[in-house]
Write a protein that holds these residues in place. Sequence first.
Motif, PDB file in Angstrom:
ATOM      1  N   PRO A   3       0.914  -1.267   0.042  1.00  0.00           N
ATOM      2  CA  PRO A   3       0.059   0.078   0.019  1.00  0.00           C
ATOM      3  C   PRO A   3       0.899   1.287   0.035  1.00  0.00           C
ATOM      4  CG  PRO A   3       0.071  -0.827   2.265  1.00  0.00           C
ATOM      5  CD  PRO A   3       0.807  -1.987   1.198  1.00  0.00           C
ATOM      6  N   LYS A   4       0.147   2.240  -0.445  1.00  0.00           N
ATOM      7  CA  LYS A   4       0.920   3.775  -0.478  1.00  0.00           C
ATOM      8  C   LYS A   4      -0.110   4.677   0.355  1.00  0.00           C
ATOM      9  CE  LYS A   4       2.291   3.133  -5.327  1.00  0.00           C
ATOM     10  NZ  LYS A   4       1.538   1.936  -5.731  1.00  0.00           N
ATOM     11  N   LEU A   5       0.597   5.455   1.205  1.00  0.00           N
ATOM     12  CA  LEU A   5      -0.039   6.249   2.019  1.00  0.00           C
ATOM     13  C   LEU A   5      -0.191   7.713   1.299  1.00  0.00           C
ATOM     14  CD1 LEU A   5       1.969   5.999   5.529  1.00  0.00           C
ATOM     15  CD2 LEU A   5      -0.661   4.995   4.751  1.00  0.00           C
ATOM     16  N   CYS A   6      -1.259   8.293   1.290  1.00  0.00           N
ATOM     17  CA  CYS A   6      -1.633   9.772   0.688  1.00  0.00           C
ATOM     18  C   CYS A   6      -1.657  10.622   1.836  1.00  0.00           C
ATOM     19  CB  CYS A   6      -2.759   9.699  -0.207  1.00  0.00           C
ATOM     20  SG  CYS A   6      -2.559   8.538  -1.507  1.00  0.00           S
ATOM     21  N   LEU A   7      -1.359  12.059   1.633  1.00  0.00           N
ATOM     22  CA  LEU A   7      -1.440  12.807   2.417  1.00  0.00           C
ATOM     23  C   LEU A   7      -2.691  13.804   2.381  1.00  0.00           C
ATOM     24  CD1 LEU A   7       2.396  13.729   2.974  1.00  0.00           C
ATOM     25  CD2 LEU A   7       1.118  12.127   4.519  1.00  0.00           C
ATOM     26  N   LYS A  18       8.477  13.754  10.710  1.00  0.00           N
ATOM     27  CA  LYS A  18       8.937  12.837  11.756  1.00  0.00           C
ATOM     28  C   LYS A  18       8.323  11.555  11.500  1.00  0.00           C
ATOM     29  CE  LYS A  18       8.719  12.473  16.464  1.00  0.00           C
ATOM     30  NZ  LYS A  18       8.691  13.125  17.891  1.00  0.00           N
ATOM     31  N   LEU A  19       7.028  11.604  11.512  1.00  0.00           N
ATOM     32  CA  LEU A  19       6.223  10.331  11.445  1.00  0.00           C
ATOM     33  C   LEU A  19       6.397   9.527  10.145  1.00  0.00           C
ATOM     34  CD1 LEU A  19       3.980   8.705  12.470  1.00  0.00           C
ATOM     35  CD2 LEU A  19       2.246  10.080  11.577  1.00  0.00           C
ATOM     36  N   VAL A  20       6.519  10.328   8.966  1.00  0.00           N
ATOM     37  CA  VAL A  20       6.861  10.033   7.626  1.00  0.00           C
ATOM     38  C   VAL A  20       8.259   9.072   7.722  1.00  0.00           C
ATOM     39  CG1 VAL A  20       7.459  10.654   5.245  1.00  0.00           C
ATOM     40  CG2 VAL A  20       5.572  11.522   6.403  1.00  0.00           C
ATOM     41  N   ALA A  21       9.231   9.794   8.330  1.00  0.00           N
ATOM     42  CA  ALA A  21      10.510   8.985   8.420  1.00  0.00           C
ATOM     43  C   ALA A  21      10.244   7.755   9.421  1.00  0.00           C
ATOM     44  CB  ALA A  21      11.549  10.021   9.176  1.00  0.00           C
ATOM     45  N   HIS A  26       8.750   1.050   8.067  1.00  0.00           N
ATOM     46  CA  HIS A  26       8.152  -0.422   7.899  1.00  0.00           C
ATOM     47  C   HIS A  26       8.188  -0.937   6.502  1.00  0.00           C
ATOM     48  CE1 HIS A  26       4.352  -2.716   8.102  1.00  0.00           C
ATOM     49  NE2 HIS A  26       4.252  -2.386   9.452  1.00  0.00           N
ATOM     50  N   PRO A  27       8.172  -2.296   6.391  1.00  0.00           N
ATOM     51  CA  PRO A  27       8.406  -3.069   5.300  1.00  0.00           C
ATOM     52  C   PRO A  27       7.256  -3.143   4.455  1.00  0.00           C
ATOM     53  CG  PRO A  27       8.098  -4.539   7.239  1.00  0.00           C
ATOM     54  CD  PRO A  27       8.121  -3.299   7.734  1.00  0.00           C
ATOM     55  N   ASN A  28       5.923  -2.702   4.913  1.00  0.00           N
ATOM     56  CA  ASN A  28       4.840  -2.807   4.075  1.00  0.00           C
ATOM     57  C   ASN A  28       4.589  -1.318   3.396  1.00  0.00           C
ATOM     58  OD1 ASN A  28       4.317  -5.399   4.448  1.00  0.00           O
ATOM     59  ND2 ASN A  28       3.060  -5.216   6.080  1.00  0.00           N
ATOM     60  N   ILE A  29       5.295  -0.344   3.799  1.00  0.00           N
ATOM     61  CA  ILE A  29       5.096   0.924   3.062  1.00  0.00           C
ATOM     62  C   ILE A  29       6.363   1.235   2.053  1.00  0.00           C
ATOM     63  CG2 ILE A  29       5.003   3.425   3.669  1.00  0.00           C
ATOM     64  CD1 ILE A  29       4.069   2.679   6.368  1.00  0.00           C
ATOM     65  N   MET A  30       5.819   1.294   0.769  1.00  0.00           N
ATOM     66  CA  MET A  30       6.752   1.609  -0.110  1.00  0.00           C
ATOM     67  C   MET A  30       6.905   3.070  -0.818  1.00  0.00           C
ATOM     68  SD  MET A  30       4.827   0.164  -3.584  1.00  0.00           S
ATOM     69  CE  MET A  30       5.706   0.959  -4.640  1.00  0.00           C
ATOM     70  N   GLY A  31       5.787   3.737  -0.378  1.00  0.00           N
ATOM     71  CA  GLY A  31       6.224   5.390  -0.772  1.00  0.00           C
ATOM     72  C   GLY A  31       4.735   5.885  -0.241  1.00  0.00           C
ATOM     73  N   ILE A  32       5.192   7.302  -0.119  1.00  0.00           N
ATOM     74  CA  ILE A  32       3.828   8.134   0.412  1.00  0.00           C
ATOM     75  C   ILE A  32       3.905   9.272  -0.702  1.00  0.00           C
ATOM     76  CG2 ILE A  32       3.497  10.032   1.843  1.00  0.00           C
ATOM     77  CD1 ILE A  32       5.054   8.277   3.886  1.00  0.00           C
ATOM     78  N   LYS A  33       2.520   9.580  -1.136  1.00  0.00           N
ATOM     79  CA  LYS A  33       2.285  10.751  -1.845  1.00  0.00           C
ATOM     80  C   LYS A  33       2.013  11.960  -1.076  1.00  0.00           C
ATOM     81  CE  LYS A  33      -0.692  12.258  -5.852  1.00  0.00           C
ATOM     82  NZ  LYS A  33      -1.821  12.032  -6.536  1.00  0.00           N
ATOM     83  N   ASP A  34       2.651  13.038  -1.466  1.00  0.00           N
ATOM     84  CA  ASP A  34       2.301  14.288  -0.682  1.00  0.00           C
ATOM     85  C   ASP A  34       1.383  15.162  -1.516  1.00  0.00           C
ATOM     86  OD1 ASP A  34       1.941  16.939   0.597  1.00  0.00           O
ATOM     87  OD2 ASP A  34       4.299  16.902   1.431  1.00  0.00           O
ATOM     88  N   SER A  35       0.156  15.169  -1.360  1.00  0.00           N
ATOM     89  CA  SER A  35      -0.963  15.969  -1.974  1.00  0.00           C
ATOM     90  C   SER A  35      -1.323  16.975  -1.344  1.00  0.00           C
ATOM     91  CB  SER A  35      -2.230  14.991  -2.469  1.00  0.00           C
ATOM     92  OG  SER A  35      -2.618  14.333  -1.253  1.00  0.00           O
ATOM     93  N   GLY A  36      -0.907  17.412  -0.144  1.00  0.00           N
ATOM     94  CA  GLY A  36      -1.276  18.468   0.777  1.00  0.00           C
ATOM     95  C   GLY A  36      -0.887  19.934   0.126  1.00  0.00           C
ATOM     96  N   GLY A  37       0.310  19.826  -0.626  1.00  0.00           N
ATOM     97  CA  GLY A  37       0.449  21.411  -0.822  1.00  0.00           C
ATOM     98  C   GLY A  37       1.269  22.277   0.252  1.00  0.00           C
ATOM     99  N   ASN A  45      10.865  18.391   3.837  1.00  0.00           N
ATOM    100  CA  ASN A  45      11.272  16.905   3.108  1.00  0.00           C
ATOM    101  C   ASN A  45      12.107  17.017   1.889  1.00  0.00           C
ATOM    102  OD1 ASN A  45       9.511  16.048   4.918  1.00  0.00           O
ATOM    103  ND2 ASN A  45       7.530  15.814   3.782  1.00  0.00           N
ATOM    104  N   ALA A  46      12.274  18.200   1.435  1.00  0.00           N
ATOM    105  CA  ALA A  46      13.047  18.222  -0.009  1.00  0.00           C
ATOM    106  C   ALA A  46      14.436  18.957   0.294  1.00  0.00           C
ATOM    107  CB  ALA A  46      12.393  19.120  -1.121  1.00  0.00           C
ATOM    108  N   ALA A  47      14.767  18.987   1.723  1.00  0.00           N
ATOM    109  CA  ALA A  47      16.162  19.583   2.028  1.00  0.00           C
ATOM    110  C   ALA A  47      17.439  19.080   1.456  1.00  0.00           C
ATOM    111  CB  ALA A  47      16.198  19.523   3.766  1.00  0.00           C
ATOM    112  N   VAL A  48      17.351  17.909   1.352  1.00  0.00           N
ATOM    113  CA  VAL A  48      18.568  17.314   0.611  1.00  0.00           C
ATOM    114  C   VAL A  48      18.738  17.781  -0.930  1.00  0.00           C
ATOM    115  CG1 VAL A  48      19.578  15.210  -0.550  1.00  0.00           C
ATOM    116  CG2 VAL A  48      18.563  15.308   1.691  1.00  0.00           C
ATOM    117  N   THR A  49      17.722  17.842  -1.688  1.00  0.00           N
ATOM    118  CA  THR A  49      17.491  18.221  -3.001  1.00  0.00           C
ATOM    119  C   THR A  49      17.854  19.600  -3.125  1.00  0.00           C
ATOM    120  OG1 THR A  49      16.021  16.699  -3.368  1.00  0.00           O
ATOM    121  CG2 THR A  49      16.135  18.285  -5.273  1.00  0.00           C
ATOM    122  N   ALA A  50      17.235  20.392  -2.349  1.00  0.00           N
ATOM    123  CA  ALA A  50      17.888  22.027  -2.209  1.00  0.00           C
ATOM    124  C   ALA A  50      19.128  22.280  -1.956  1.00  0.00           C
ATOM    125  CB  ALA A  50      16.718  22.548  -1.262  1.00  0.00           C
TER     126      ALA A  50
END
Length: 103
Positions: A3-7, A18-21, A26-37, A45-50
Amino acid sequence: MRPKLCLPGNTGINLSAKLVAELAQHPNIMGIKDSGGNIVQIASNAAVTARFGIAGLKAALDMLGYYGGDPRPPLLPIGEVERAELKEILTRTQSSLTMVKTR
């Protein structure tokens, strides 16, 4: 299929960075889609990329045991100094998360 979690945009529930990290472990969570804006939250969450760009994000994925690979041309992989700095940041972050889990 895992399953994927949606925000918030889809669920109405906001997940902190912190909760996302923690959920990412968890082995059953493969990804999270941030749709909150929420730009502030997305930015944290994008600090590494920045800081290190796409090449840094790919290096971070490799360091965490995922596949990041080299960036496509014309981008170049990050240098050894940046790689060492990124590794230190990831190590500190993982240590902080371990401390949170054991409380």
